[in-house]
Design a protein around this motif. Sequence first.
Motif, PDB file in Angstrom:
ATOM      1  N   GLY A 113       0.833  -1.193   0.000  1.00  0.00           N
ATOM      2  CA  GLY A 113       0.000   0.000   0.000  1.00  0.00           C
ATOM      3  C   GLY A 113       0.863   1.234   0.000  1.00  0.00           C
ATOM      4  O   GLY A 113       2.096   1.166  -0.098  1.00  0.00           O
ATOM      5  N   SER A 117      -0.870   4.571   4.184  1.00  0.00           N
ATOM      6  CA  SER A 117      -1.601   3.407   4.689  1.00  0.00           C
ATOM      7  C   SER A 117      -0.700   2.516   5.530  1.00  0.00           C
ATOM      8  O   SER A 117      -1.141   1.929   6.525  1.00  0.00           O
ATOM      9  CB  SER A 117      -2.192   2.609   3.518  1.00  0.00           C
ATOM     10  OG  SER A 117      -1.159   2.031   2.730  1.00  0.00           O
ATOM     11  N   THR A 118       0.585   2.412   5.156  1.00  0.00           N
ATOM     12  CA  THR A 118       1.528   1.648   5.972  1.00  0.00           C
ATOM     13  C   THR A 118       1.701   2.290   7.338  1.00  0.00           C
ATOM     14  O   THR A 118       1.767   1.605   8.360  1.00  0.00           O
ATOM     15  CB  THR A 118       2.887   1.548   5.259  1.00  0.00           C
ATOM     16  OG1 THR A 118       2.708   0.941   3.976  1.00  0.00           O
ATOM     17  CG2 THR A 118       3.868   0.719   6.070  1.00  0.00           C
ATOM     18  N   ARG A 120      -0.496   4.079   8.958  1.00  0.00           N
ATOM     19  CA  ARG A 120      -1.691   3.795   9.758  1.00  0.00           C
ATOM     20  C   ARG A 120      -1.684   2.359  10.271  1.00  0.00           C
ATOM     21  O   ARG A 120      -2.133   2.086  11.382  1.00  0.00           O
ATOM     22  CB  ARG A 120      -2.938   4.051   8.922  1.00  0.00           C
ATOM     23  CG  ARG A 120      -3.167   5.525   8.596  1.00  0.00           C
ATOM     24  CD  ARG A 120      -4.253   5.686   7.560  1.00  0.00           C
ATOM     25  NE  ARG A 120      -4.521   7.089   7.268  1.00  0.00           N
ATOM     26  CZ  ARG A 120      -5.237   7.510   6.230  1.00  0.00           C
ATOM     27  NH1 ARG A 120      -5.739   6.622   5.375  1.00  0.00           N
ATOM     28  NH2 ARG A 120      -5.434   8.795   6.040  1.00  0.00           N
ATOM     29  N   THR A 128      -3.051  -2.653  11.995  1.00  0.00           N
ATOM     30  CA  THR A 128      -3.731  -3.739  11.298  1.00  0.00           C
ATOM     31  C   THR A 128      -3.007  -5.070  11.459  1.00  0.00           C
ATOM     32  O   THR A 128      -3.474  -6.093  10.958  1.00  0.00           O
ATOM     33  CB  THR A 128      -3.863  -3.411   9.807  1.00  0.00           C
ATOM     34  OG1 THR A 128      -2.559  -3.157   9.262  1.00  0.00           O
ATOM     35  CG2 THR A 128      -4.742  -2.185   9.597  1.00  0.00           C
TER      36      THR A 128
END
Length: 375
Positions: A113, A117-118, A120, A128
């Motif tokens: 990603g 996004s990484t 997050r 995640t």
Amino acid sequence: MFIDVVPNGRSAPAVLLRESFREGRKVHKRTIANLSQMPPALIDGLRALLAGGAVVGGADQALEIRRSLPHGHVAAALGMMRKLGIPRLLGRRASRERSLALALIAGRVIAPGSKLSTLRGLNPETATSSLGQMLDLGVIEEREIYAALDWLGTQQGRIEREFARRHLRDGTLVLYDVSSSYLEGRHCELAHHGYSRDHRPDRPQIVYGLLCDREGRPIAVEVFEGNTADPATIAAQVEKLKRRFHLERVVLVGDRGMITTARIRETIKPAGAGLDQLPARGADPGSCRGPLQMSLFDERDIAAITSPDYPGERLIACRNAALATERRRKREALLVATETELARIRDATRRKRAPLHGEAAIGLAVGAVINQRKM
């Protein structure tokens, strides 16, 4: 109220449920129940209850799961990275930049990603996976991700030299090719309009070249301006092989658009002895003439030949039977489609109502069909 264990000679001790009370200045004990015949686990549970614990109906009620982060793929990725020695390769000493670089690499493996996004996926509040915990990253700010990339860029030369030391030897094959990626931003100094492999000519792009060993393992990568032609990147690769990696003799393998005759003459040969090349000449195996005979091919479909057209060079020719079959199928399909379109033009010239006539009109129609059906 408490549980009291009273020794009973050679017999099993007595387990009694008791309470204490005071009469005057003396403290007495009163037995409420004999628990000796109860299972030990039940006695332990009652003891915990008397100590202020809570009673649960089963294991599913004993724990409250507030958060569960996926971990298996993280353990596999980090375990393989450590086995390959990647942490030590990135930086000889542990640092936050090295940990963030490891997280970015692992993130590309387990959940590709964007950098945002990484980020997050690593931060504790929005994690995640267990990747951030395993690397003890804690809270990460956005600027740290880009600072880690800058730090990694300063390590690139040393990392590439180590890869070359591990995987390149004198006399080995070196594979090289280029690609490109278009950009949405406007502030990249390397971004220019050029030949777009992403079919986005409306966007500026960068060109990057990847150098691999004969097994396809990446050794070095370099980014060029987006309008750089493929052959123009060869000089930088020759510099890497001869000057930075200190290789005396290698064979550079590239496609027909890369290692051109002009590039061999202007870049590769001036680099000195020891740098050979395997360019594709672009000959169609089905239409070869002169020094190359199809009978030369054995079961491996490969032959080494010489030609007066290329003095001092040894040509390696390879015939791909599957590709030849596919090209034959395409040619036949194009011929059928072309004949169908030309038949429609013929019928249009013979119809009674508004026939197609005139050399110019017929020529334009035929030319359009031929241009559309070119191989």
